[in-house]
Write a protein that holds these residues in place. Sequence first.
Motif, PDB file in Angstrom:
ATOM      1  N   LYS A 132       0.847  -1.196   0.000  1.00  0.00           N
ATOM      2  CA  LYS A 132       0.000   0.000   0.000  1.00  0.00           C
ATOM      3  C   LYS A 132       0.881   1.245   0.000  1.00  0.00           C
ATOM      4  O   LYS A 132       1.984   1.246   0.562  1.00  0.00           O
ATOM      5  CB  LYS A 132      -0.910   0.003   1.228  1.00  0.00           C
ATOM      6  CG  LYS A 132      -1.973   1.109   1.220  1.00  0.00           C
ATOM      7  CD  LYS A 132      -2.836   1.016   2.478  1.00  0.00           C
ATOM      8  CE  LYS A 132      -3.891   2.123   2.516  1.00  0.00           C
ATOM      9  NZ  LYS A 132      -4.986   1.866   1.580  1.00  0.00           N
ATOM     10  N   ASN A 133       0.382   2.303  -0.613  1.00  0.00           N
ATOM     11  CA  ASN A 133       1.118   3.556  -0.715  1.00  0.00           C
ATOM     12  C   ASN A 133       1.648   4.018   0.639  1.00  0.00           C
ATOM     13  O   ASN A 133       0.907   4.157   1.594  1.00  0.00           O
ATOM     14  CB  ASN A 133       0.187   4.630  -1.305  1.00  0.00           C
ATOM     15  CG  ASN A 133       0.817   5.999  -1.354  1.00  0.00           C
ATOM     16  OD1 ASN A 133       0.738   6.757  -0.398  1.00  0.00           O
ATOM     17  ND2 ASN A 133       1.447   6.322  -2.467  1.00  0.00           N
ATOM     18  N   ASN A 134       2.958   4.208   0.713  1.00  0.00           N
ATOM     19  CA  ASN A 134       3.617   4.703   1.930  1.00  0.00           C
ATOM     20  C   ASN A 134       3.295   3.873   3.171  1.00  0.00           C
ATOM     21  O   ASN A 134       3.179   4.411   4.272  1.00  0.00           O
ATOM     22  CB  ASN A 134       3.262   6.169   2.178  1.00  0.00           C
ATOM     23  CG  ASN A 134       3.961   7.096   1.219  1.00  0.00           C
ATOM     24  OD1 ASN A 134       5.178   7.029   1.050  1.00  0.00           O
ATOM     25  ND2 ASN A 134       3.207   7.958   0.561  1.00  0.00           N
ATOM     26  N   GLU A 135       3.188   2.576   3.008  1.00  0.00           N
ATOM     27  CA  GLU A 135       2.945   1.694   4.153  1.00  0.00           C
ATOM     28  C   GLU A 135       4.258   1.010   4.530  1.00  0.00           C
ATOM     29  O   GLU A 135       4.771   0.182   3.772  1.00  0.00           O
ATOM     30  CB  GLU A 135       1.882   0.645   3.821  1.00  0.00           C
ATOM     31  CG  GLU A 135       1.571  -0.302   4.966  1.00  0.00           C
ATOM     32  CD  GLU A 135       1.188   0.423   6.238  1.00  0.00           C
ATOM     33  OE1 GLU A 135       2.004   0.410   7.192  1.00  0.00           O
ATOM     34  OE2 GLU A 135       0.103   1.019   6.283  1.00  0.00           O
ATOM     35  N   TYR A 136       4.799   1.381   5.687  1.00  0.00           N
ATOM     36  CA  TYR A 136       6.113   0.899   6.106  1.00  0.00           C
ATOM     37  C   TYR A 136       6.054  -0.086   7.270  1.00  0.00           C
ATOM     38  O   TYR A 136       7.086  -0.572   7.720  1.00  0.00           O
ATOM     39  CB  TYR A 136       7.005   2.088   6.484  1.00  0.00           C
ATOM     40  CG  TYR A 136       7.186   3.072   5.358  1.00  0.00           C
ATOM     41  CD1 TYR A 136       7.958   2.746   4.245  1.00  0.00           C
ATOM     42  CD2 TYR A 136       6.558   4.310   5.388  1.00  0.00           C
ATOM     43  CE1 TYR A 136       8.115   3.639   3.195  1.00  0.00           C
ATOM     44  CE2 TYR A 136       6.711   5.215   4.347  1.00  0.00           C
ATOM     45  CZ  TYR A 136       7.487   4.879   3.251  1.00  0.00           C
ATOM     46  OH  TYR A 136       7.636   5.761   2.215  1.00  0.00           O
ATOM     47  N   GLY A 163      11.207  -1.120   6.366  1.00  0.00           N
ATOM     48  CA  GLY A 163      10.584   0.157   6.690  1.00  0.00           C
ATOM     49  C   GLY A 163      10.376   0.371   8.173  1.00  0.00           C
ATOM     50  O   GLY A 163      10.276   1.515   8.643  1.00  0.00           O
ATOM     51  N   SER A 165      -4.103   9.609   0.808  1.00  0.00           N
ATOM     52  CA  SER A 165      -2.844   8.915   1.063  1.00  0.00           C
ATOM     53  C   SER A 165      -1.808   9.901   1.584  1.00  0.00           C
ATOM     54  O   SER A 165      -1.978  11.124   1.488  1.00  0.00           O
ATOM     55  CB  SER A 165      -2.329   8.258  -0.214  1.00  0.00           C
ATOM     56  OG  SER A 165      -1.904   9.254  -1.132  1.00  0.00           O
ATOM     57  N   HIS A 166      -0.703   9.387   2.088  1.00  0.00           N
ATOM     58  CA  HIS A 166       0.383  10.250   2.552  1.00  0.00           C
ATOM     59  C   HIS A 166       0.978  11.057   1.390  1.00  0.00           C
ATOM     60  O   HIS A 166       1.502  12.145   1.600  1.00  0.00           O
ATOM     61  CB  HIS A 166       1.478   9.418   3.228  1.00  0.00           C
ATOM     62  CG  HIS A 166       1.082   8.885   4.566  1.00  0.00           C
ATOM     63  ND1 HIS A 166       0.946   9.684   5.676  1.00  0.00           N
ATOM     64  CD2 HIS A 166       0.792   7.618   4.981  1.00  0.00           C
ATOM     65  CE1 HIS A 166       0.589   8.949   6.719  1.00  0.00           C
ATOM     66  NE2 HIS A 166       0.498   7.694   6.320  1.00  0.00           N
ATOM     67  N   ASP A 167       0.897  10.532   0.175  1.00  0.00           N
ATOM     68  CA  ASP A 167       1.410  11.260  -0.989  1.00  0.00           C
ATOM     69  C   ASP A 167       0.531  12.447  -1.361  1.00  0.00           C
ATOM     70  O   ASP A 167       1.013  13.451  -1.881  1.00  0.00           O
ATOM     71  CB  ASP A 167       1.510  10.324  -2.204  1.00  0.00           C
ATOM     72  CG  ASP A 167       2.807   9.537  -2.215  1.00  0.00           C
ATOM     73  OD1 ASP A 167       3.705   9.855  -1.410  1.00  0.00           O
ATOM     74  OD2 ASP A 167       2.910   8.595  -3.015  1.00  0.00           O
ATOM     75  N   ASN A 197      -4.020   5.533   6.698  1.00  0.00           N
ATOM     76  CA  ASN A 197      -3.015   4.728   7.411  1.00  0.00           C
ATOM     77  C   ASN A 197      -2.013   5.650   8.109  1.00  0.00           C
ATOM     78  O   ASN A 197      -0.802   5.571   7.895  1.00  0.00           O
ATOM     79  CB  ASN A 197      -2.321   3.716   6.489  1.00  0.00           C
ATOM     80  CG  ASN A 197      -1.567   4.367   5.328  1.00  0.00           C
ATOM     81  OD1 ASN A 197      -1.862   5.477   4.924  1.00  0.00           O
ATOM     82  ND2 ASN A 197      -0.577   3.660   4.801  1.00  0.00           N
ATOM     83  N   ALA A 234       1.257   4.437   9.670  1.00  0.00           N
ATOM     84  CA  ALA A 234       2.363   4.050   8.783  1.00  0.00           C
ATOM     85  C   ALA A 234       3.464   5.098   8.746  1.00  0.00           C
ATOM     86  O   ALA A 234       4.593   4.793   8.360  1.00  0.00           O
ATOM     87  CB  ALA A 234       1.840   3.803   7.370  1.00  0.00           C
ATOM     88  N   ALA A 235       3.147   6.312   9.151  1.00  0.00           N
ATOM     89  CA  ALA A 235       4.168   7.358   9.194  1.00  0.00           C
ATOM     90  C   ALA A 235       5.120   7.175  10.374  1.00  0.00           C
ATOM     91  O   ALA A 235       6.172   7.811  10.425  1.00  0.00           O
ATOM     92  CB  ALA A 235       3.507   8.738   9.268  1.00  0.00           C
TER      93      ALA A 235
END
Length: 374
Positions: A10-14, A42, A282-284, A300, A303-304
Amino acid sequence: MIVGIAKEIKNNEYRVACTPNGVKEFVKRGHTVLVEKDAGIGSGFSNEEYIAQGAEIVETAEELYKRSEFIYKVKEILEEEYKYLREDLIVFTYIHSNAHREQTDKFLESKAIGIAYEDVYDRNGGFPLLKPMSEIAGKGGFIAALNFSQSIHGGNGLMLARVHGVRTPEITIIGAGNAGLGAAELAAAFGNKVTILDVNTDNLEHAKHILPPNVELLYSDEQNLINCLKRTDVLMNCILWPKWRTDHLVSREMLKLIKPNSLIVDVSCDDNGAIETSRSTSHDDPVYVEEGITHYVVDNIPAAFPQTSTYSLCNATLPFALQIADKGVKQALIDNKYLRRGLTSYEGQLTLEETGKKQDRPYISPEKALGMED
Protein backbone atom coordinates in the motif's frame (compact mmCIF):
# COMPACT_ATOMS: atom_id res chain seq x y z
CA MET A 1 1.63 -24.36 10.09
CA ILE A 2 3.47 -22.33 7.46
CA VAL A 3 3.10 -18.66 8.31
CA GLY A 4 3.88 -15.98 5.73
CA ILE A 5 4.85 -12.43 6.70
CA ALA A 6 4.04 -10.25 3.71
CA LYS A 7 5.73 -7.06 2.57
CA GLU A 8 3.11 -4.31 2.44
CA ILE A 9 2.55 -2.67 -0.93
CA LYS A 10 0.00 0.00 0.00
CA ASN A 11 1.12 3.56 -0.72
CA ASN A 12 3.62 4.70 1.93
CA GLU A 13 2.94 1.69 4.15
CA TYR A 14 6.11 0.90 6.11
CA ARG A 15 4.72 -1.31 8.85
CA VAL A 16 5.15 -5.07 8.99
CA ALA A 17 2.85 -7.47 10.83
CA CYS A 18 5.46 -9.30 12.87
CA THR A 19 8.72 -8.35 14.57
CA PRO A 20 11.71 -10.73 14.66
CA ASN A 21 10.80 -11.52 18.29
CA GLY A 22 7.32 -12.44 17.11
CA VAL A 23 8.81 -14.81 14.55
CA LYS A 24 10.73 -16.48 17.37
CA GLU A 25 7.44 -17.28 19.13
CA PHE A 26 6.10 -19.10 16.07
CA VAL A 27 9.33 -21.02 15.57
CA LYS A 28 9.43 -22.09 19.24
CA ARG A 29 6.04 -23.72 18.69
CA GLY A 30 7.25 -25.68 15.69
CA HIS A 31 5.82 -23.49 12.94
CA THR A 32 7.62 -22.51 9.75
CA VAL A 33 7.85 -18.77 9.13
CA LEU A 34 8.44 -17.28 5.70
CA VAL A 35 9.23 -13.57 5.49
CA GLU A 36 9.05 -11.76 2.18
CA LYS A 37 12.38 -10.11 1.38
CA ASP A 38 12.73 -6.64 2.92
CA ALA A 39 9.27 -6.83 4.56
CA GLY A 40 10.65 -5.32 7.75
CA ILE A 41 13.03 -2.73 6.33
CA GLY A 42 10.58 0.16 6.69
CA SER A 43 10.16 -0.64 10.39
CA GLY A 44 13.87 -0.99 11.02
CA PHE A 45 14.17 -4.81 10.83
CA SER A 46 16.71 -6.37 8.48
CA ASN A 47 16.33 -9.70 6.71
CA GLU A 48 19.22 -10.97 8.83
CA GLU A 49 17.34 -10.23 12.05
CA TYR A 50 14.46 -12.41 10.91
CA ILE A 51 16.81 -15.17 9.82
CA ALA A 52 18.47 -15.08 13.24
CA GLN A 53 15.11 -15.89 14.83
CA GLY A 54 14.48 -18.85 12.55
CA ALA A 55 12.64 -17.36 9.58
CA GLU A 56 13.27 -18.13 5.93
CA ILE A 57 13.44 -15.16 3.56
CA VAL A 58 11.55 -15.61 0.29
CA GLU A 59 12.21 -13.44 -2.74
CA THR A 60 8.73 -12.66 -4.04
CA ALA A 61 5.14 -12.20 -2.94
CA GLU A 62 4.12 -14.94 -5.38
CA GLU A 63 6.37 -17.45 -3.63
CA LEU A 64 5.23 -16.30 -0.19
CA TYR A 65 1.53 -16.72 -0.93
CA LYS A 66 2.04 -19.99 -2.82
CA ARG A 67 3.94 -21.66 0.02
CA SER A 68 2.08 -20.21 3.00
CA GLU A 69 -1.01 -21.55 4.71
CA PHE A 70 -1.48 -18.46 6.84
CA ILE A 71 -0.76 -14.90 5.67
CA TYR A 72 -0.08 -12.46 8.52
CA LYS A 73 -0.01 -8.84 7.38
CA VAL A 74 -1.07 -5.26 8.16
CA LYS A 75 -3.24 -3.80 5.39
CA GLU A 76 -6.06 -5.04 3.22
CA ILE A 77 -5.49 -7.20 0.15
CA LEU A 78 -4.89 -4.86 -2.79
CA GLU A 79 -5.73 -5.46 -6.44
CA GLU A 80 -2.20 -6.64 -7.25
CA GLU A 81 -2.59 -9.32 -4.57
CA TYR A 82 -6.04 -10.64 -5.55
CA LYS A 83 -4.47 -13.32 -7.74
CA TYR A 84 -2.81 -14.88 -4.71
CA LEU A 85 -6.05 -15.60 -2.84
CA ARG A 86 -7.09 -19.23 -2.89
CA GLU A 87 -9.23 -21.76 -1.08
CA ASP A 88 -7.98 -22.68 2.41
CA LEU A 89 -5.60 -19.69 2.59
CA ILE A 90 -5.96 -17.83 5.90
CA VAL A 91 -5.48 -14.05 5.84
CA PHE A 92 -5.20 -12.18 9.16
CA THR A 93 -4.98 -8.41 8.69
CA TYR A 94 -6.95 -5.16 8.64
CA ILE A 95 -9.51 -5.96 5.93
CA HIS A 96 -12.19 -3.22 6.09
CA SER A 97 -14.38 -5.31 3.81
CA ASN A 98 -17.31 -2.88 3.88
CA ALA A 99 -15.19 -0.17 2.25
CA HIS A 100 -13.66 -2.45 -0.40
CA ARG A 101 -16.40 -4.26 -2.26
CA GLU A 102 -14.10 -5.68 -4.95
CA GLN A 103 -11.81 -7.12 -2.27
CA THR A 104 -14.83 -8.75 -0.64
CA ASP A 105 -15.80 -10.22 -4.02
CA LYS A 106 -12.33 -11.74 -4.39
CA PHE A 107 -12.36 -13.27 -0.91
CA LEU A 108 -15.72 -14.88 -1.62
CA GLU A 109 -14.83 -16.04 -5.13
CA SER A 110 -11.53 -17.58 -4.00
CA LYS A 111 -13.04 -19.07 -0.81
CA ALA A 112 -10.08 -17.70 1.17
CA ILE A 113 -10.59 -17.24 4.91
CA GLY A 114 -10.40 -13.62 6.01
CA ILE A 115 -10.11 -12.52 9.65
CA ALA A 116 -10.15 -8.76 10.22
CA TYR A 117 -8.17 -7.16 13.03
CA GLU A 118 -10.63 -4.28 13.24
CA ASP A 119 -13.59 -6.52 14.14
CA VAL A 120 -11.98 -8.67 16.85
CA TYR A 121 -13.30 -7.55 20.22
CA ASP A 122 -12.65 -8.23 23.90
CA ARG A 123 -14.74 -9.07 26.96
CA ASN A 124 -15.35 -5.37 27.63
CA GLY A 125 -16.69 -4.76 24.14
CA GLY A 126 -13.52 -2.96 23.07
CA PHE A 127 -11.41 -3.59 20.00
CA PRO A 128 -7.98 -4.71 21.18
CA LEU A 129 -6.41 -4.89 17.72
CA LEU A 130 -7.59 -1.40 16.85
CA LYS A 131 -6.63 0.11 20.19
CA PRO A 132 -2.84 0.43 19.75
CA MET A 133 -3.16 1.86 16.25
CA SER A 134 -6.01 4.13 17.33
CA GLU A 135 -3.85 5.85 19.94
CA ILE A 136 -1.05 6.35 17.41
CA ALA A 137 -3.53 7.50 14.75
CA GLY A 138 -5.05 10.05 17.13
CA LYS A 139 -1.67 11.47 18.06
CA GLY A 140 -0.49 11.32 14.46
CA GLY A 141 -3.68 13.10 13.40
CA PHE A 142 -2.90 16.02 15.68
CA ILE A 143 0.68 16.12 14.39
CA ALA A 144 -0.83 16.30 10.88
CA ALA A 145 -3.01 19.20 12.04
CA LEU A 146 0.11 21.03 13.23
CA ASN A 147 1.64 20.48 9.80
CA PHE A 148 -1.32 21.37 7.58
CA SER A 149 -2.23 24.46 9.58
CA GLN A 150 1.06 25.96 8.42
CA SER A 151 0.86 28.41 5.51
CA ILE A 152 3.76 26.67 3.77
CA HIS A 153 1.49 23.61 3.49
CA GLY A 154 -1.59 25.54 2.41
CA GLY A 155 -3.03 26.10 5.87
CA ASN A 156 -4.41 29.21 7.52
CA GLY A 157 -1.13 29.95 9.33
CA LEU A 158 -2.45 29.33 12.82
CA MET A 159 0.04 27.80 15.25
CA LEU A 160 -1.85 25.18 17.24
CA ALA A 161 -0.29 26.09 20.55
CA ARG A 162 -0.73 28.55 23.40
CA VAL A 163 1.22 31.74 22.70
CA HIS A 164 1.00 34.72 25.06
CA GLY A 165 -0.84 37.73 23.71
CA VAL A 166 -2.58 35.67 21.00
CA ARG A 167 -5.97 33.91 20.97
CA THR A 168 -5.59 30.28 22.01
CA PRO A 169 -6.67 27.88 19.23
CA GLU A 170 -9.63 25.57 19.76
CA ILE A 171 -9.53 21.90 18.90
CA THR A 172 -12.76 19.87 18.79
CA ILE A 173 -12.47 16.10 19.03
CA ILE A 174 -15.43 13.82 18.32
CA GLY A 175 -15.06 10.67 20.38
CA ALA A 176 -13.39 9.93 23.71
CA GLY A 177 -12.06 6.53 22.72
CA ASN A 178 -8.42 5.61 22.22
CA ALA A 179 -7.90 7.81 19.16
CA GLY A 180 -9.69 10.75 20.71
CA LEU A 181 -7.73 10.51 23.94
CA GLY A 182 -4.47 10.26 22.01
CA ALA A 183 -5.32 13.38 20.03
CA ALA A 184 -6.48 15.24 23.14
CA GLU A 185 -3.32 14.37 25.07
CA LEU A 186 -1.10 16.09 22.50
CA ALA A 187 -3.48 18.96 21.71
CA ALA A 188 -3.84 19.81 25.40
CA ALA A 189 -0.10 19.51 26.01
CA PHE A 190 0.43 22.22 23.38
CA GLY A 191 -1.85 24.48 25.42
CA ASN A 192 -4.85 24.51 23.10
CA LYS A 193 -8.45 24.77 24.25
CA VAL A 194 -9.64 21.23 23.66
CA THR A 195 -13.22 19.97 23.63
CA ILE A 196 -14.13 16.28 23.44
CA LEU A 197 -17.66 15.23 22.48
CA ASP A 198 -19.00 11.76 23.19
CA VAL A 199 -22.36 10.08 23.82
CA ASN A 200 -20.77 7.59 26.21
CA THR A 201 -20.67 9.18 29.65
CA ASP A 202 -18.35 6.46 30.95
CA ASN A 203 -15.82 7.47 28.30
CA LEU A 204 -16.13 11.10 29.35
CA GLU A 205 -15.68 10.15 33.01
CA HIS A 206 -12.53 8.20 32.12
CA ALA A 207 -11.22 11.16 30.11
CA LYS A 208 -11.82 13.45 33.07
CA HIS A 209 -9.37 11.49 35.19
CA ILE A 210 -6.52 11.29 32.68
CA LEU A 211 -6.64 14.60 30.80
CA PRO A 212 -5.70 18.08 32.07
CA PRO A 213 -8.19 20.84 32.96
CA ASN A 214 -7.87 22.60 29.59
CA VAL A 215 -9.94 19.77 28.07
CA GLU A 216 -13.69 20.39 28.12
CA LEU A 217 -15.84 17.27 28.13
CA LEU A 218 -19.27 17.60 26.51
CA TYR A 219 -22.11 15.21 25.85
CA SER A 220 -22.43 14.88 22.08
CA ASP A 221 -25.84 16.25 21.20
CA GLU A 222 -26.67 18.33 18.15
CA GLN A 223 -26.55 21.71 19.84
CA ASN A 224 -23.23 21.08 21.57
CA LEU A 225 -21.77 19.92 18.26
CA ILE A 226 -23.07 22.99 16.43
CA ASN A 227 -21.64 25.29 19.10
CA CYS A 228 -18.24 23.61 18.74
CA LEU A 229 -18.28 23.79 14.94
CA LYS A 230 -18.83 27.54 15.07
CA ARG A 231 -15.76 28.22 17.19
CA THR A 232 -13.31 25.44 16.35
CA ASP A 233 -10.08 25.81 14.41
CA VAL A 234 -9.57 22.07 13.95
CA LEU A 235 -12.25 19.37 13.96
CA MET A 236 -10.94 15.84 14.57
CA ASN A 237 -13.24 12.88 14.02
CA CYS A 238 -12.22 9.86 16.10
CA ILE A 239 -15.38 7.74 16.12
CA LEU A 240 -16.11 4.68 14.03
CA TRP A 241 -19.35 5.27 12.15
CA PRO A 242 -21.58 2.16 11.84
CA LYS A 243 -20.93 0.77 8.40
CA TRP A 244 -24.58 0.45 7.37
CA ARG A 245 -25.63 4.00 8.30
CA THR A 246 -26.36 6.43 5.49
CA ASP A 247 -26.76 9.55 7.64
CA HIS A 248 -23.92 11.72 8.94
CA LEU A 249 -22.89 13.40 12.16
CA VAL A 250 -21.41 16.37 10.32
CA SER A 251 -23.20 16.99 7.03
CA ARG A 252 -21.93 18.98 4.08
CA GLU A 253 -24.35 21.74 5.03
CA MET A 254 -22.90 21.91 8.55
CA LEU A 255 -19.45 22.71 7.16
CA LYS A 256 -20.77 26.21 6.52
CA LEU A 257 -20.74 26.71 10.30
CA ILE A 258 -16.95 26.22 10.44
CA LYS A 259 -14.61 29.15 9.94
CA PRO A 260 -13.24 29.28 6.37
CA ASN A 261 -9.79 27.74 5.87
CA SER A 262 -10.13 25.66 9.02
CA LEU A 263 -9.10 22.01 9.10
CA ILE A 264 -10.88 18.69 9.46
CA VAL A 265 -8.75 15.69 10.42
CA ASP A 266 -10.81 12.51 10.00
CA VAL A 267 -8.78 9.91 11.87
CA SER A 268 -11.45 7.23 11.43
CA CYS A 269 -11.52 7.63 7.63
CA ASP A 270 -15.01 6.25 7.09
CA ASP A 271 -15.72 7.40 3.55
CA ASN A 272 -18.97 9.40 3.47
CA GLY A 273 -19.42 8.40 7.12
CA ALA A 274 -19.59 10.53 10.27
CA ILE A 275 -18.20 13.39 8.16
CA GLU A 276 -20.24 13.44 4.95
CA THR A 277 -17.44 15.02 2.91
CA SER A 278 -14.72 12.56 3.97
CA ARG A 279 -12.99 10.39 1.40
CA SER A 280 -9.79 8.48 2.07
CA THR A 281 -6.49 10.01 1.02
CA SER A 282 -2.84 8.91 1.06
CA HIS A 283 0.38 10.25 2.55
CA ASP A 284 1.41 11.26 -0.99
CA ASP A 285 -1.71 13.37 -1.51
CA PRO A 286 -3.14 13.85 2.00
CA VAL A 287 -5.48 16.85 1.79
CA TYR A 288 -8.30 18.28 -0.30
CA VAL A 289 -10.76 21.15 0.13
CA GLU A 290 -14.55 20.87 0.37
CA GLU A 291 -16.81 23.82 1.15
CA GLY A 292 -13.75 25.94 1.94
CA ILE A 293 -12.53 23.51 4.63
CA THR A 294 -9.30 21.54 4.26
CA HIS A 295 -9.77 17.80 4.88
CA TYR A 296 -6.99 15.42 5.97
CA VAL A 297 -8.28 11.84 5.65
CA VAL A 298 -5.18 9.63 5.41
CA ASP A 299 -6.32 6.08 6.09
CA ASN A 300 -3.01 4.73 7.41
CA ILE A 301 -1.70 7.47 9.69
CA PRO A 302 0.30 4.99 11.85
CA ALA A 303 2.36 4.05 8.78
CA ALA A 304 4.17 7.36 9.19
CA PHE A 305 5.55 6.04 12.50
CA PRO A 306 6.34 2.43 11.52
CA GLN A 307 8.80 1.48 14.25
CA THR A 308 6.41 2.46 17.02
CA SER A 309 3.39 1.11 15.16
CA THR A 310 4.86 -2.27 14.26
CA TYR A 311 5.92 -3.08 17.82
CA SER A 312 2.55 -1.97 19.16
CA LEU A 313 0.53 -3.84 16.54
CA CYS A 314 2.50 -7.07 16.84
CA ASN A 315 2.13 -7.03 20.62
CA ALA A 316 -1.64 -6.93 20.18
CA THR A 317 -2.14 -9.34 17.27
CA LEU A 318 0.47 -11.99 18.02
CA PRO A 319 -1.49 -13.89 20.72
CA PHE A 320 -4.39 -14.35 18.28
CA ALA A 321 -2.06 -15.30 15.41
CA LEU A 322 -0.41 -17.94 17.60
CA GLN A 323 -3.81 -19.42 18.43
CA ILE A 324 -4.61 -19.73 14.72
CA ALA A 325 -1.26 -21.39 14.01
CA ASP A 326 -1.33 -23.69 17.05
CA LYS A 327 -4.93 -24.91 16.80
CA GLY A 328 -5.73 -24.49 13.14
CA VAL A 329 -8.07 -21.74 12.04
CA LYS A 330 -11.39 -23.52 12.53
CA GLN A 331 -10.68 -24.68 16.07
CA ALA A 332 -9.18 -21.33 17.04
CA LEU A 333 -12.34 -19.58 15.85
CA ILE A 334 -14.60 -22.06 17.65
CA ASP A 335 -12.65 -21.75 20.90
CA ASN A 336 -12.31 -17.95 20.91
CA LYS A 337 -15.53 -16.01 20.46
CA TYR A 338 -13.62 -12.73 20.43
CA LEU A 339 -11.46 -13.81 17.50
CA ARG A 340 -14.55 -15.29 15.83
CA ARG A 341 -16.16 -11.85 15.68
CA GLY A 342 -13.42 -10.85 13.25
CA LEU A 343 -14.26 -13.59 10.74
CA THR A 344 -15.13 -11.80 7.50
CA SER A 345 -15.28 -14.60 4.95
CA TYR A 346 -15.19 -18.38 5.29
CA GLU A 347 -15.18 -20.86 2.42
CA GLY A 348 -16.97 -18.52 0.04
CA GLN A 349 -19.50 -17.15 2.51
CA LEU A 350 -19.65 -13.62 3.91
CA THR A 351 -19.69 -13.79 7.70
CA LEU A 352 -19.60 -10.12 8.70
CA GLU A 353 -23.05 -8.64 9.30
CA GLU A 354 -21.96 -5.02 8.90
CA THR A 355 -20.52 -5.64 5.44
CA GLY A 356 -23.61 -7.57 4.40
CA LYS A 357 -25.82 -4.64 5.38
CA LYS A 358 -23.55 -1.98 3.92
CA GLN A 359 -23.14 -3.78 0.59
CA ASP A 360 -26.63 -5.26 0.51
CA ARG A 361 -25.41 -8.80 0.01
CA PRO A 362 -26.27 -12.08 1.76
CA TYR A 363 -24.33 -13.10 4.86
CA ILE A 364 -24.43 -15.73 7.57
CA SER A 365 -23.15 -15.76 11.13
CA PRO A 366 -19.61 -16.99 11.84
CA GLU A 367 -21.16 -19.67 14.06
CA LYS A 368 -23.24 -21.03 11.18
CA ALA A 369 -20.27 -20.96 8.80
CA LEU A 370 -18.22 -22.97 11.31
CA GLY A 371 -20.99 -25.51 11.85
CA MET A 372 -21.65 -24.42 15.41
CA GLU A 373 -25.38 -23.90 14.73
CA ASP A 374 -27.92 -25.19 12.26
